[in-house]
Design a protein around this motif. Structure first.
Motif, PDB file in Angstrom:
ATOM      1  N   ILE A  76       1.858  -2.519  -1.477  1.00 41.77           N
ATOM      2  CA  ILE A  76       1.801  -3.276  -0.423  1.00 41.77           C
ATOM      3  C   ILE A  76       0.897  -4.405  -0.524  1.00 41.77           C
ATOM      4  CG2 ILE A  76       0.943  -2.997   1.937  1.00 41.77           C
ATOM      5  CD1 ILE A  76       2.263  -0.134   2.061  1.00 41.77           C
ATOM      6  N   ALA A  77      -0.113  -4.096  -1.257  1.00 42.31           N
ATOM      7  CA  ALA A  77      -1.347  -5.057  -1.320  1.00 42.31           C
ATOM      8  C   ALA A  77      -0.606  -6.263  -2.058  1.00 42.31           C
ATOM      9  CB  ALA A  77      -2.632  -4.538  -2.121  1.00 42.31           C
ATOM     10  N   ASP A  78      -0.044  -6.048  -3.282  1.00 39.45           N
ATOM     11  CA  ASP A  78       0.511  -6.920  -4.113  1.00 39.45           C
ATOM     12  C   ASP A  78       1.478  -7.723  -3.237  1.00 39.45           C
ATOM     13  OD1 ASP A  78      -0.782  -6.354  -6.463  1.00 39.45           O
ATOM     14  OD2 ASP A  78       0.821  -5.117  -7.132  1.00 39.45           O
ATOM     15  N   GLY A  79       2.455  -7.193  -2.469  1.00 44.49           N
ATOM     16  CA  GLY A  79       3.233  -8.039  -1.391  1.00 44.49           C
ATOM     17  C   GLY A  79       2.508  -8.726  -0.489  1.00 44.49           C
ATOM     18  N   ALA A  80       1.350  -8.303  -0.044  1.00 43.31           N
ATOM     19  CA  ALA A  80       0.485  -8.835   1.076  1.00 43.31           C
ATOM     20  C   ALA A  80      -0.168 -10.126   0.557  1.00 43.31           C
ATOM     21  CB  ALA A  80       0.077  -8.115   2.074  1.00 43.31           C
TER      22      ALA A  80
END
Length: 274
Positions: free
Chosen positions: A258-262
């Motif tokens: 999620i952090a990578d995507g955000a």
């Protein structure tokens, strides 16, 4: 003979991870739950209320627990804090204790049950944040500087027995966690952004979580998980800094994805950097 572990479970996704880790390490497990958790019904949990701590003491003793661990979120009102202080300390002052005082009450619980108090980091060391770049884009030098500064402020706020988190923009403090917790902190920051009180331009917002000074490792370690990252994104957070060796990463694979995507950077910083 397998060690017998009593797990006092609060809310959140940390609890199933601790249960899985305890089973993998061969513990015999007895689960005590605060509030209703439908996802744990197959484990035959013992429900209890903070209004009746004696029931927890009795259940732990009856199980013959050799170790005791606490995991998950718990919201404790001042009334409940007073009851707990009265039960464990007996007589004397009955005013509400702060979070530091609750750590002492956990020690009293271990004394009354004969179980050794252990931390989540001992049952599931794989959940502890290491030092370094953990997720998201590689941070810039200004972001690293802001992250270290934010973590130092979180440490200072913890010294006042407030929360474990702060949000900064560069070298400007935006908000600090209070008794409402990290989710409420992020909701406030999101509201500040809507009002134009904080910007995410040249000085990206940084969320920092840090253990309180002299906080024992066996209770209430700071933690972040996928929900934290989602709410951080809504609040306009660009960097999340956590204290390496003293912060739990819940559902780490999902958290990183999620952090990578955000596009949110997550850093683990050593205590010396705080």
């Amino acid at each position: 003979m397998a060690e017998r572990l009593a797990l006092i479970a609060g809310s959140g996704a940390l609890v199933p991870e601790v249960i899985a880790a305890a089973r993998n390490r061969g513990y015999e497990l007895r689960l005590l739950t605060l509030g209703r958790r439908r996802d744990l019904r197959n484990l035959d949990p013992v429900p209890f209320s903070l209004a009746d701590p004696q029931s927890a003491v009795d259940a732990i003793r009856a199980f013959g627990a050799t170790s005791l661990v606490m995991a998950g979120g718990v919201s404790i009102s001042d009334v409940a804090r007073e009851r707990l202080a009265r039960f464990f300390r007996g007589g004397g002052r009955t005013d509400a204790v702060g979070d530091a005082g609750l750590s002492g009450l956990a020690t009293d619980l271990a004394r009354l049950t004969g179980a050794r108090l252990v931390g989540v980091h001992e049952i599931a060391p794989e959940l502890v944040a290491p030092e370094g770049h953990l997720a998201g884009p590689e941070p810039t030098d200004p972001q690293r500087d802001a992250a270290a500064y934010a973590l130092s402020l979180a440490r200072r706020a913890g010294g006042l027995d407030l929360g474990q988190a702060v949000v900064v923009a560069g070298r400007r403090a935006i908000a600090a966690e209070d008794i409402a917790g990290t989710d409420a902190l992020l909701a406030r920051v999101q509201r500040f952004r809507r009002l134009g009180l904080s910007a995410n331009g040249a000085s990206p917002l940084v969320l920092a979580k840090c253990a309180k000074p002299d906080q024992p490792m066996y209770v209430d370690l700071p933690a972040i998980g996928p929900v934290t990252v989602v709410r951080a994104r809504r609040a306009g957070i660009g960097v999340i800094a956590v204290q390496a060796g003293a912060t739990l990463l819940i559902e780490r694979a999902r958290l990183v994805a999620i952090a990578d995507g955000a596009g949110i950077t997550i850093l683990g910083l050593a205590a010396a950097d705080a």
